[in-house]
Design a protein around this motif. Structure first.
Motif, PDB file in Angstrom:
ATOM      1  N   ALA A   1       1.167  -1.395   0.150  1.00  0.00           N
ATOM      2  CA  ALA A   1      -0.222  -0.070  -0.384  1.00  0.00           C
ATOM      3  C   ALA A   1       1.076   1.037   0.017  1.00  0.00           C
ATOM      4  CB  ALA A   1      -1.398   0.261   1.161  1.00  0.00           C
ATOM      5  N   PHE A   2       1.832   1.093   0.366  1.00  0.00           N
ATOM      6  CA  PHE A   2       2.669   2.627   0.509  1.00  0.00           C
ATOM      7  C   PHE A   2       3.223   2.322  -0.606  1.00  0.00           C
ATOM      8  CE2 PHE A   2       7.235   2.878   0.371  1.00  0.00           C
ATOM      9  CZ  PHE A   2       7.388   3.828   1.723  1.00  0.00           C
ATOM     10  N   LEU A   3       4.294   1.590  -0.976  1.00  0.00           N
ATOM     11  CA  LEU A   3       4.405   1.754  -2.486  1.00  0.00           C
ATOM     12  C   LEU A   3       3.700   2.154  -3.011  1.00  0.00           C
ATOM     13  CD1 LEU A   3       7.157  -1.208  -1.993  1.00  0.00           C
ATOM     14  CD2 LEU A   3       7.457   1.188  -2.222  1.00  0.00           C
ATOM     15  N   GLU A   4       2.256   1.646  -3.593  1.00  0.00           N
ATOM     16  CA  GLU A   4       1.607   1.828  -4.347  1.00  0.00           C
ATOM     17  C   GLU A   4       0.818   3.485  -4.099  1.00  0.00           C
ATOM     18  OE1 GLU A   4      -2.094  -0.772  -3.547  1.00  0.00           O
ATOM     19  OE2 GLU A   4      -0.813  -2.105  -4.972  1.00  0.00           O
ATOM     20  N   ALA A   5       0.830   4.127  -2.914  1.00  0.00           N
ATOM     21  CA  ALA A   5       1.038   5.578  -2.663  1.00  0.00           C
ATOM     22  C   ALA A   5       2.142   6.310  -3.023  1.00  0.00           C
ATOM     23  CB  ALA A   5       0.355   5.671  -1.366  1.00  0.00           C
ATOM     24  N   TRP A   6       2.903   5.759  -2.924  1.00  0.00           N
ATOM     25  CA  TRP A   6       4.190   6.523  -3.550  1.00  0.00           C
ATOM     26  C   TRP A   6       4.175   6.450  -4.898  1.00  0.00           C
ATOM     27  CZ3 TRP A   6       8.635   7.171  -6.170  1.00  0.00           C
ATOM     28  CH2 TRP A   6       9.391   7.552  -5.550  1.00  0.00           C
ATOM     29  N   GLN A   7       4.385   5.919  -5.207  1.00  0.00           N
ATOM     30  CA  GLN A   7       4.019   5.997  -6.928  1.00  0.00           C
ATOM     31  C   GLN A   7       3.228   6.018  -7.648  1.00  0.00           C
ATOM     32  OE1 GLN A   7       6.850   3.772  -8.855  1.00  0.00           O
ATOM     33  NE2 GLN A   7       5.671   5.323  -9.943  1.00  0.00           N
ATOM     34  N   ALA A   8       1.931   6.493  -7.263  1.00  0.00           N
ATOM     35  CA  ALA A   8       0.651   7.017  -7.649  1.00  0.00           C
ATOM     36  C   ALA A   8       1.345   8.735  -7.560  1.00  0.00           C
ATOM     37  CB  ALA A   8      -0.606   6.465  -6.578  1.00  0.00           C
ATOM     38  N   ALA A   9       2.169   9.486  -6.093  1.00  0.00           N
ATOM     39  CA  ALA A   9       2.582  11.168  -6.082  1.00  0.00           C
ATOM     40  C   ALA A   9       3.708  11.078  -6.623  1.00  0.00           C
ATOM     41  CB  ALA A   9       2.421  11.519  -4.576  1.00  0.00           C
ATOM     42  N   ASN A  10       4.404   9.800  -6.942  1.00  0.00           N
ATOM     43  CA  ASN A  10       5.713   9.928  -8.451  1.00  0.00           C
ATOM     44  C   ASN A  10       4.413  10.627  -9.245  1.00  0.00           C
ATOM     45  OD1 ASN A  10       8.305  10.169  -8.411  1.00  0.00           O
ATOM     46  ND2 ASN A  10       8.548   9.033  -8.658  1.00  0.00           N
ATOM     47  N   ASP A  11       4.130   9.724  -9.461  1.00  0.00           N
ATOM     48  CA  ASP A  11       2.912   9.884 -10.809  1.00  0.00           C
ATOM     49  C   ASP A  11       2.232  11.112 -11.399  1.00  0.00           C
ATOM     50  OD1 ASP A  11       4.173   7.504 -11.609  1.00  0.00           O
ATOM     51  OD2 ASP A  11       2.079   5.723 -11.527  1.00  0.00           O
ATOM     52  N   ASN A  12       1.904  11.340  -9.917  1.00  0.00           N
ATOM     53  CA  ASN A  12       0.972  12.745 -10.482  1.00  0.00           C
ATOM     54  C   ASN A  12       2.197  14.123 -10.990  1.00  0.00           C
ATOM     55  OD1 ASN A  12      -1.567  11.460  -9.751  1.00  0.00           O
ATOM     56  ND2 ASN A  12      -1.372  11.747  -7.800  1.00  0.00           N
ATOM     57  N   LEU A  13       3.250  13.855 -10.131  1.00  0.00           N
ATOM     58  CA  LEU A  13       4.319  14.949 -10.869  1.00  0.00           C
ATOM     59  C   LEU A  13       4.502  14.759 -12.281  1.00  0.00           C
ATOM     60  CD1 LEU A  13       6.419  14.879  -7.412  1.00  0.00           C
ATOM     61  CD2 LEU A  13       5.809  16.609  -8.209  1.00  0.00           C
ATOM     62  N   LEU A  14       4.894  13.916 -12.042  1.00  0.00           N
ATOM     63  CA  LEU A  14       5.211  13.372 -13.729  1.00  0.00           C
ATOM     64  C   LEU A  14       3.953  13.924 -15.316  1.00  0.00           C
ATOM     65  CD1 LEU A  14       7.004  10.076 -14.023  1.00  0.00           C
ATOM     66  CD2 LEU A  14       7.801  11.737 -14.515  1.00  0.00           C
ATOM     67  N   ILE A  15       2.844  13.588 -14.271  1.00  0.00           N
ATOM     68  CA  ILE A  15       1.520  13.941 -15.497  1.00  0.00           C
ATOM     69  C   ILE A  15       1.542  15.132 -15.142  1.00  0.00           C
ATOM     70  CG2 ILE A  15      -0.549  14.418 -15.176  1.00  0.00           C
ATOM     71  CD1 ILE A  15      -0.853  10.893 -14.664  1.00  0.00           C
ATOM     72  N   ALA A  16       1.968  16.658 -14.669  1.00  0.00           N
ATOM     73  CA  ALA A  16       1.444  17.828 -14.064  1.00  0.00           C
ATOM     74  C   ALA A  16       2.958  18.269 -14.592  1.00  0.00           C
ATOM     75  CB  ALA A  16       1.684  18.128 -12.980  1.00  0.00           C
ATOM     76  N   GLY A  17       3.932  17.204 -15.149  1.00  0.00           N
ATOM     77  CA  GLY A  17       4.606  18.097 -15.884  1.00  0.00           C
ATOM     78  C   GLY A  17       6.135  18.203 -15.277  1.00  0.00           C
ATOM     79  N   LEU A  18       6.129  18.104 -13.862  1.00  0.00           N
ATOM     80  CA  LEU A  18       7.459  17.679 -13.465  1.00  0.00           C
ATOM     81  C   LEU A  18       8.010  15.938 -12.813  1.00  0.00           C
ATOM     82  CD1 LEU A  18       8.764  19.532 -11.457  1.00  0.00           C
ATOM     83  CD2 LEU A  18       7.925  19.214  -9.380  1.00  0.00           C
ATOM     84  N   THR A  19       9.848  16.293 -13.980  1.00  0.00           N
ATOM     85  CA  THR A  19       9.938  14.986 -13.512  1.00  0.00           C
ATOM     86  C   THR A  19      11.104  15.627 -12.570  1.00  0.00           C
ATOM     87  OG1 THR A  19       9.593  14.686 -16.063  1.00  0.00           O
ATOM     88  CG2 THR A  19      11.491  13.648 -15.299  1.00  0.00           C
ATOM     89  N   LEU A  20      11.026  14.798 -11.507  1.00  0.00           N
ATOM     90  CA  LEU A  20      12.424  14.837 -10.804  1.00  0.00           C
ATOM     91  C   LEU A  20      13.500  13.971 -11.066  1.00  0.00           C
ATOM     92  CD1 LEU A  20      10.698  14.315  -7.839  1.00  0.00           C
ATOM     93  CD2 LEU A  20      11.122  16.387  -8.525  1.00  0.00           C
ATOM     94  N   PRO A  21      14.940  14.431 -11.093  1.00  0.00           N
ATOM     95  CA  PRO A  21      15.743  13.591 -11.352  1.00  0.00           C
ATOM     96  C   PRO A  21      15.340  12.093 -10.504  1.00  0.00           C
ATOM     97  CG  PRO A  21      16.050  15.503 -10.811  1.00  0.00           C
ATOM     98  CD  PRO A  21      15.525  15.490 -10.364  1.00  0.00           C
ATOM     99  N   GLU A  22      16.211  10.908 -10.952  1.00  0.00           N
ATOM    100  CA  GLU A  22      16.336   9.677 -10.251  1.00  0.00           C
ATOM    101  C   GLU A  22      16.800   9.821  -9.127  1.00  0.00           C
ATOM    102  OE1 GLU A  22      15.794   4.878 -11.584  1.00  0.00           O
ATOM    103  OE2 GLU A  22      17.770   6.379 -12.655  1.00  0.00           O
ATOM    104  N   GLU A  23      17.280  11.050  -8.647  1.00  0.00           N
ATOM    105  CA  GLU A  23      18.328  10.344  -7.462  1.00  0.00           C
ATOM    106  C   GLU A  23      17.912  11.066  -6.587  1.00  0.00           C
ATOM    107  OE1 GLU A  23      22.672  12.191  -5.830  1.00  0.00           O
ATOM    108  OE2 GLU A  23      22.333  12.146  -7.907  1.00  0.00           O
ATOM    109  N   VAL A  24      16.839  11.747  -6.926  1.00  0.00           N
ATOM    110  CA  VAL A  24      16.005  12.611  -6.117  1.00  0.00           C
ATOM    111  C   VAL A  24      15.113  11.991  -5.896  1.00  0.00           C
ATOM    112  CG1 VAL A  24      14.629  14.548  -5.823  1.00  0.00           C
ATOM    113  CG2 VAL A  24      17.014  15.033  -7.237  1.00  0.00           C
ATOM    114  N   GLN A  25      14.182  11.036  -6.561  1.00  0.00           N
ATOM    115  CA  GLN A  25      12.839  10.070  -6.755  1.00  0.00           C
ATOM    116  C   GLN A  25      13.592   8.680  -5.685  1.00  0.00           C
ATOM    117  OE1 GLN A  25      11.206   9.342  -9.783  1.00  0.00           O
ATOM    118  NE2 GLN A  25      12.843  10.002 -11.097  1.00  0.00           N
ATOM    119  N   VAL A  26      14.878   8.152  -6.262  1.00  0.00           N
ATOM    120  CA  VAL A  26      15.823   7.164  -5.070  1.00  0.00           C
ATOM    121  C   VAL A  26      15.665   8.120  -3.220  1.00  0.00           C
ATOM    122  CG1 VAL A  26      17.714   5.818  -4.097  1.00  0.00           C
ATOM    123  CG2 VAL A  26      16.779   5.868  -7.189  1.00  0.00           C
ATOM    124  N   ASN A  27      15.919   8.566  -3.013  1.00  0.00           N
ATOM    125  CA  ASN A  27      16.310   9.770  -1.592  1.00  0.00           C
ATOM    126  C   ASN A  27      15.553  10.409  -1.351  1.00  0.00           C
ATOM    127  OD1 ASN A  27      19.372   9.708  -1.744  1.00  0.00           O
ATOM    128  ND2 ASN A  27      19.895  11.922  -2.905  1.00  0.00           N
TER     129      ASN A  27
END
Length: 101
Positions: A37-63
């Motif tokens: 459930a945690f990973l699904e929520a985290w991935q959904a929040a990360n996907d929302n950023l992508l949909i909004a046009g904000l791509t975080l660098p992979e290193e930032v996502q990992v951190n």
């Protein structure tokens, strides 16, 4: 009129990006009943950023993801924090595997 609308839209985009980024940063594993459930929520929040046009660098996502893990995962976090060029997909897989153990 076009200039006014453009200015308003850009301000909304900035505010939306800040709010979406804040939502991602606020997700903590301890707030969810299961790792899945945690990973699904985290991935959904990360996907929302992508949909909004904000791509975080992979290193930032990992951190951000490592930071969302609880204190009981400290050895896991320490181990993976020292992994050079750690990929998000690898980290997600390793979290799922650790949860199975």
């Amino acid at each position: 009129m076009w200039t006014f609308l453009k200015t308003q839209y850009q301000q909304t985009n900035v505010v939306s990006h800040v709010l979406l980024h804040k939502q991602l940063n606020e997700i903590q594993m301890v707030s969810f009943p299961t790792t899945k459930a945690f990973l699904e929520a985290w991935q959904a929040a990360n996907d929302n950023l992508l949909i909004a046009g904000l791509t975080l660098p992979e290193e930032v996502q990992v951190n951000v993801l490592l930071n969302a893990l609880p204190d009981s995962w400290q050895s896991f976090v320490s181990q993976h924090s020292n992994t050079p060029n750690l990929k998000l997909t690898t980290l997600l897989t390793n979290i799922r595997q650790e949860d199975q153990i």
